[in-house]
Structure formats: structure tokens, C-alpha cells
Design a protein around this motif. Structure first.
Motif, PDB file in Angstrom:
ATOM      1  N   LEU A   1       0.825  -1.207   0.000  1.00  0.00           N
ATOM      2  CA  LEU A   1       0.000   0.000   0.000  1.00  0.00           C
ATOM      3  C   LEU A   1       0.857   1.253   0.000  1.00  0.00           C
ATOM      4  N   SER A   2       1.972   1.227   0.733  1.00  0.00           N
ATOM      5  CA  SER A   2       2.866   2.384   0.773  1.00  0.00           C
ATOM      6  C   SER A   2       3.490   2.641  -0.594  1.00  0.00           C
ATOM      7  N   VAL A   3       3.906   1.573  -1.261  1.00  0.00           N
ATOM      8  CA  VAL A   3       4.479   1.732  -2.600  1.00  0.00           C
ATOM      9  C   VAL A   3       3.435   2.278  -3.563  1.00  0.00           C
ATOM     10  N   GLY A   4       2.215   1.745  -3.499  1.00  0.00           N
ATOM     11  CA  GLY A   4       1.151   2.253  -4.357  1.00  0.00           C
ATOM     12  C   GLY A   4       0.850   3.714  -4.092  1.00  0.00           C
ATOM     13  N   GLY A   5       0.803   4.089  -2.824  1.00  0.00           N
ATOM     14  CA  GLY A   5       0.568   5.491  -2.495  1.00  0.00           C
ATOM     15  C   GLY A   5       1.681   6.398  -2.967  1.00  0.00           C
ATOM     16  N   TYR A   6       2.914   5.928  -2.879  1.00  0.00           N
ATOM     17  CA  TYR A   6       4.063   6.713  -3.336  1.00  0.00           C
ATOM     18  C   TYR A   6       3.966   6.976  -4.833  1.00  0.00           C
ATOM     19  N   VAL A   7       3.635   5.925  -5.597  1.00  0.00           N
ATOM     20  CA  VAL A   7       3.532   6.075  -7.056  1.00  0.00           C
ATOM     21  C   VAL A   7       2.401   7.026  -7.417  1.00  0.00           C
ATOM     22  N   LEU A   8       1.242   6.884  -6.768  1.00  0.00           N
ATOM     23  CA  LEU A   8       0.100   7.747  -7.079  1.00  0.00           C
ATOM     24  C   LEU A   8       0.372   9.203  -6.730  1.00  0.00           C
ATOM     25  N   SER A   9       1.056   9.444  -5.631  1.00  0.00           N
ATOM     26  CA  SER A   9       1.260  10.808  -5.156  1.00  0.00           C
ATOM     27  C   SER A   9       2.418  11.513  -5.843  1.00  0.00           C
ATOM     28  N   PHE A  10       3.505  10.788  -6.140  1.00  0.00           N
ATOM     29  CA  PHE A  10       4.732  11.451  -6.584  1.00  0.00           C
ATOM     30  C   PHE A  10       5.140  11.073  -8.008  1.00  0.00           C
ATOM     31  N   TRP A  11       4.201  10.543  -8.778  1.00  0.00           N
ATOM     32  CA  TRP A  11       4.501  10.232 -10.171  1.00  0.00           C
ATOM     33  C   TRP A  11       4.830  11.525 -10.920  1.00  0.00           C
ATOM     34  N   ASN A  12       5.908  11.516 -11.689  1.00  0.00           N
ATOM     35  CA  ASN A  12       6.335  12.688 -12.470  1.00  0.00           C
ATOM     36  C   ASN A  12       6.615  13.902 -11.580  1.00  0.00           C
ATOM     37  N   PHE A  13       7.072  13.675 -10.362  1.00  0.00           N
ATOM     38  CA  PHE A  13       7.394  14.789  -9.479  1.00  0.00           C
ATOM     39  C   PHE A  13       8.539  15.621 -10.069  1.00  0.00           C
ATOM     40  N   LYS A  14       8.354  16.928 -10.061  1.00  0.00           N
ATOM     41  CA  LYS A  14       9.395  17.826 -10.563  1.00  0.00           C
ATOM     42  C   LYS A  14       9.339  19.134  -9.800  1.00  0.00           C
ATOM     43  N   LEU A  15      10.485  19.554  -9.302  1.00  0.00           N
ATOM     44  CA  LEU A  15      10.632  20.853  -8.634  1.00  0.00           C
ATOM     45  C   LEU A  15      11.468  21.754  -9.523  1.00  0.00           C
ATOM     46  N   THR A  16      10.902  22.886  -9.929  1.00  0.00           N
ATOM     47  CA  THR A  16      11.602  23.812 -10.817  1.00  0.00           C
ATOM     48  C   THR A  16      11.602  25.213 -10.225  1.00  0.00           C
ATOM     49  N   ARG A  17      12.507  26.025 -10.723  1.00  0.00           N
ATOM     50  CA  ARG A  17      12.565  27.450 -10.345  1.00  0.00           C
ATOM     51  C   ARG A  17      12.328  28.268 -11.605  1.00  0.00           C
ATOM     52  N   GLU A  18      11.296  29.105 -11.572  1.00  0.00           N
ATOM     53  CA  GLU A  18      10.961  29.925 -12.727  1.00  0.00           C
ATOM     54  C   GLU A  18      11.751  31.224 -12.704  1.00  0.00           C
ATOM     55  N   SER A  19      11.855  31.852 -13.870  1.00  0.00           N
ATOM     56  CA  SER A  19      12.664  33.059 -13.998  1.00  0.00           C
ATOM     57  C   SER A  19      12.116  34.214 -13.163  1.00  0.00           C
ATOM     58  N   GLU A  20      10.798  34.185 -12.844  1.00  0.00           N
ATOM     59  CA  GLU A  20      10.217  35.262 -12.050  1.00  0.00           C
ATOM     60  C   GLU A  20      10.478  35.112 -10.559  1.00  0.00           C
ATOM     61  N   GLY A  21      11.236  34.067 -10.162  1.00  0.00           N
ATOM     62  CA  GLY A  21      11.516  33.865  -8.744  1.00  0.00           C
ATOM     63  C   GLY A  21      10.438  33.076  -8.048  1.00  0.00           C
ATOM     64  N   THR A  22       9.968  32.008  -8.682  1.00  0.00           N
ATOM     65  CA  THR A  22       8.910  31.174  -8.125  1.00  0.00           C
ATOM     66  C   THR A  22       9.337  29.720  -8.162  1.00  0.00           C
ATOM     67  N   LEU A  23       9.130  29.024  -7.054  1.00  0.00           N
ATOM     68  CA  LEU A  23       9.332  27.583  -7.007  1.00  0.00           C
ATOM     69  C   LEU A  23       8.042  26.901  -7.446  1.00  0.00           C
ATOM     70  N   HIS A  24       8.164  25.958  -8.356  1.00  0.00           N
ATOM     71  CA  HIS A  24       6.990  25.306  -8.932  1.00  0.00           C
ATOM     72  C   HIS A  24       7.126  23.802  -8.735  1.00  0.00           C
TER      73      HIS A  24
END
Length: 506
Positions: free
Chosen positions: A247-270
Motif C-alpha cells: 500500500l505504501s508503494v502504491g501510495g508513493y507512485v500515485l502521489s509522486f509520479w512525475n514529481f518535478k521541482l523547478t525554479r521559474e525566472s520570475e523567482g517562483t518555485l513550482h
């Protein structure tokens, strides 16, 4: 029929929620009303109660449809306005300079028609109430309109709905599929198992169903009665471990699939993540007040940790409201440290800076509370066993937990520490749920110094750093009195000076 994002000349005009929500909202309202409807039909039995259930369901559907039809919003005169209601009108206005985050979520009901829900966080916090939130929710807009609102509200500039180009982004972190190995150590599946067991138990009790009256369960209980107790415990523990891990593995995949943290040029974390329910959270870096590295004991043993942002306007509740500030899911602790330094734009990692140790008296307090609590439990169980209310093995098991309690108390003291590094106040505490917090000193709204009766006897104090973000305040517990006051003075220069002088004159 759908409501498209307005062109640049439509700035300040009122806009409605997407009408495609009318195809979804009634169905959802009927599903929510099913318990009432079924209950009244079963209890009605020809005496008219079924009509009451139908009336409640119809009223719920009408309220939902009215919300979609009457809700309007606009961005004008330096604020975002929202109004709704047919008989009872509601109107809200939030200044743009109070907006801290924009959270765009697309649940399955939204993705069916390419819609999104936009949550506008204002970051209203109070130390007394903790991390509250004050949000404006637009629960049905097109994905194009959601992108336009995020840009307008965070960056204060309008974009054309036809514009396909996106501002350049710097990728800070992406999920690695190998990180799924940390999922079982989050124990998130344990909560699912507990909820499922509680639900089944509740319905069985409501329907007067006893386990011994169910054929397969009765046979299983009969087999267990002839099995050694130690074997039952081992098999049950292994089975629970397998179920929780899956169940933990399934929840991890559902919640964090394609997780990406980016910084935009306007000074925003996305932050973007999710498989079935997608979520996009934008955090202005100017509103970022720090980060928190969380290391629950099982995850810490596996060499993992997670990273969250401390910023105003983030959703800090439970269920769907949880995780708005997540900057990195459970991942290798080294990678978490790298991302923390990158997010803060500092050349140091707040989670690994040398911390000032707390006095040995703090160790005594932790051992006393940890061991004392287990001894009190064992004494209570012994008393109940003495009057033949409970079996004697229970207090013996509790007494056997004393060495483990002492180890936890020692580990809690070992993890205690604080430091002031540059413009950050760094503190660490906890054992079963260790957390390292780095908050910007310029974001502090004051300093609270407190001590209990037992702390006074030990010469210790607790320093709380209030901040309009995260939990609303972060504590440095059981620090020496002189060291704690010096730290508080450095964290908020000049704030405690009058009080320190007054004590010196006394």
C-alpha cells in the motif's frame, strides 16, 4: 459549453466557473447523499421517511448547481474578488500583495473535462492557533485559465490565453524511480490498513455481524485456536508488513509520479506531481521563510528523508490539504540536503551544519519522561492484573520496553541542537520523528521565552520563534538559560535587550 480564459482586454471583468462542472457536480452531490438516502429508505418502510431522504438529496444537488451558476471572480484594482450565492450572497476580496501561493489541483473529476481547482493561499497564521490557512478556492476553471490565474496572481502580469510558450524553468529536482524503495519506511500504508479495518468493524457492528458467525472467519478462528501463539504473532506481523509495504508503494507512485521541482525566472518555485490526481503548487521565493527536513525513525534508518517548505499560504491540514509545501518526497538524505541548499540559495546545507549541544540536564529530562511514562504504564497494568482484570503478561511486556524507552530518550537528547548560521536560525529535535528546521531570522515576528516548573528547577528554557508560515512557530526546547537568551537576542537583535538589562539591574 466552457468558459475560456479572457483576453488581455478583459482584465477586471467578472468571469464564471466553467459550466462543464454542471455535468459533474450533481453526480458528486448524489453520491455524497447516498448514506442519507439509503438510511431513510431502509428506515422509512412506507411511513414517509423516504421522501425526506429524497428531499435532502434534491436540496444538496440544487445547492451545488447554484454554486456553479452563481460563482463569479475577477482580478481588478489590486485584488482578487469572488462572489457566490443565490439567496445568501457571499463576497470576498483578497489584496494581491497578500497572496503567497497558488495551488492548482486536478482530481479525476476535473481531468475528465480538462478542468482544475485553483486554491489561492494568503498565509494568515497565528501563534495561538498554529498554522491556519485562509484560502479562496475556484473549484472549476479550465486548465488554460488556471495557468493564467497563476501567472497573474503570483507575477502580477497578464498573459494571452493563446500563448503556448512558457517561461524558462530551472530544474531543481526530479523524482527517481529508485526512490520508491523508501515508500515502505514511511508507514503510510499503515494508516490505510487502520482506516479499512475501522470501516469494516464499524459496518459489521452496525449490521450486528459477529466474526464467529461468518463462515470463512469462523473456520479461520477455529484453526488459530489450535496454533501456537508465537506462530500467530509472526505470521500476522509478516502479513501486515507485506500489506503495508504494498500500500505504501502504491501510495508513493500515485502521489509522486512525475514529481518535478523547478525554479521559474520570475523567482517562483513550482512543484508538479501526481498520477491520477495531478497537483501543481507555486511558491514565491520572496515569501519562502525556510525549509524543514523530516526524518521519521523508519525512514531515517533506511537513510532517507523528505523536504518541506516553510512559507505562508501553504495547506498544512490533513488528507487532501496535506503536502502543499512538499519540496522533495522521501528520497536519499544526501539528495535532500542538496535540494535544501539549492532552494535556499545558500552555500551551506542547513541539515548538516554543526549545532550547539544542549546541557546534560536536558538528557535527564528526556530519560525521566521516556522511562517514567513506561513505568507508569507498567504499574497501571500490574494493578489491573492484580485484580484479575487483565492478564499478567501485559505488564511484563510493558516493563520490558524500559530499555527501548531509555534508548529513545537518549536519542532525543542526542538530536537536540541549535545554531545561527548567517541569516538562518537552525534547530533540530525529535527521535521517532526527527526534524531539522532552518528559518530566516528576518521573517520572525518576535521571540517567546517560556519555562515550566521543572525547567526552572533544571535551569532550562524553551525559546519559540513565531513566524507567519508553516506551523506558526518553531521551538528550541530545553536549552540552557544563558545560551537560550543569547540565541534569542541574536535571532531577533534588540528585542530582548530591555528585559535583559532589567534583569541585570535586579
Amino acid at each position: 459549453m466552457s468558459t475560456e480564459a479572457p483576453p488581455e482586454t478583459d482584465v477586471g471583468r467578472w468571469h464564471r466557473l466553467d459550466r462543464r462542472m454542471l455535468l459533474i457536480r450533481p453526480v458528486l452531490d448524489v453520491v455524497k447523499s447516498l448514506p442519507v438516502l439509503i438510511g431513510t429508505v431502509i428506515l422509512g418502510q412506507g411511513n414517509g421517511w423516504e421522501w425526506f431522504g429524497l428531499g435532502v438529496t434534491a436540496l444538496t444537488v440544487l445547492v451545488g448547481v447554484s454554486h456553479v451558476l452563481t460563482s463569479r471572480y475577477r482580478v481588478a484594482d489590486g485584488q482578487v474578488e469572488w462572489t457566490t450565492g443565490l439567496l445568501l450572497r457571499k463576497h470576498r476580496a483578497i489584496p494581491l500583495d497578500r497572496i503567497r501561493t497558488v495551488d492548482v489541483t486536478s482530481e479525476p473529476k476535473h481531468r475528465l473535462f480538462s478542468l482544475s481547482a485553483v486554491r489561492i493561499g494568503t498565509g494568515r497564521h497565528s501563534l495561538a492557533q498554529g498554522a491556519g490557512n485562509d484560502q479562496l478556492v475556484l473549484d472549476a476553471v479550465s486548465q488554460t485559465e488556471a495557468h493564467r490565474l497563476r501567472t497573474v496572481l503570483l507575477h502580477r502580469k497578464e498573459i494571452s490565453p493563446e500563448a503556448e510558450t512558457k517561461p524558462p524553468e530551472q530544474v531543481v529536482a526530479e523524482v527517481d524511480r529508485k526512490w520508491v524503495r523508501y515508500a515502505p519506511f514511511t508507514l503510510s500504508g499503515l494508516a490505510v490498513v487502520g482506516a479499512m479495518f475501522a470501516a469494516v468493524w464499524h459496518f459489521a457492528h452496525q449490521l450486528n455481524i459477529a466474526p464467529e458467525n461468518v463462515g470463512p472467519l469462523r473456520d479461520l478462528l477455529d484453526d488459530l485456536a489450535n496454533t501456537a501463539l508465537w506462530l500467530i504473532v509472526v505470521v500476522a506481523a509478516f502479513g501486515l508488513l507485506v500489506v503495508v509495504s504494498l500500500l505504501s508503494v502504491g501510495g508513493y507512485v500515485l502521489s509522486f509520479w512525475n514529481f518535478k521541482l523547478t525554479r521559474e525566472s520570475e523567482g517562483t518555485l513550482h512543484v508538479r506531481r501526481g498520477l491520477i490526481t495531478t497537483r501543481s503548487v507555486s511558491i514565491e521565493e520572496e515569501r519562502l521563510r525556510g525549509v524543514e527536513v523530516k526524518e521519521p525513525l523508519p525512514l531515517r534508518i533506511a537513510g532517507g528523508a523528505r523536504l518541506t517548505a516553510i512559507a505562508g499560504g501553504l495547506r498544512e491540514g490533513k488528507g487532501g490539504d496535506k503536502g502543499g509545501g512538499l519540496l522533495l518526497p522521501p528520497a536519499p538524505v544526501g539528495r535532500v540536503h542538496e535540494v535544501a541548499a539549492e532552494v535556499l540559495r545558500e552555500n551551506f546545507d542547513p541539515a548538516t551544519v554543526p549545532l550547539n549541544r544542549h546541557p546534560r540536564r536536558a538528557l535527564t529530562r528526556r530519560l525521566t519522561r521516556a522511562v517514567g511514562g513506561v513505568l507508569l504504564l507498567a504499574a497501571a497494568l500490574f494493578g489491573l492484573a492484580w485484580i484479575d482484570f487483565l492478564p499478567s503478561w501485559m505488564w511484563q511486556v510493558a516493563l520490558g520496553l524500559v530499555p527501548f524507552a531509555a534508548l529513545v530518550g537518549w536519542d532525543r537528547y542526542r538530536n537536540l541542537g541549535h545554531a545561527i548560521v548567517g541569516r538562518y536560525l537552525v534547530s533540530r529535535s525529535g527521535s521517532l520523528a526527527r526534524a531539522t528546521v532552518a528559518i530566516r531570522r528576518e521573517g520572525l515576528t518576535g521571540v517567546v521565552v517560556s519555562r515550566s516548573f521543572f525547567q526552572r528547577r533544571a535551569g532550562l528554557i524553551t525559546v519559540t520563534a513565531p513566524i507567519a508560515a508553516g506551523k506558526g512557530g518553531y521551538q528550541v526546547v530545553d536549552v540552557g538559560e544563558s545560551a537560550g537568551l543569547a540565541m534569542a537576542e541574536r535571532a531577533a537583535p534588540g528585542l530582548l535587550t530591555p528585559f535583559l538589562r532589567r534583569d541585570a539591574q535586579r
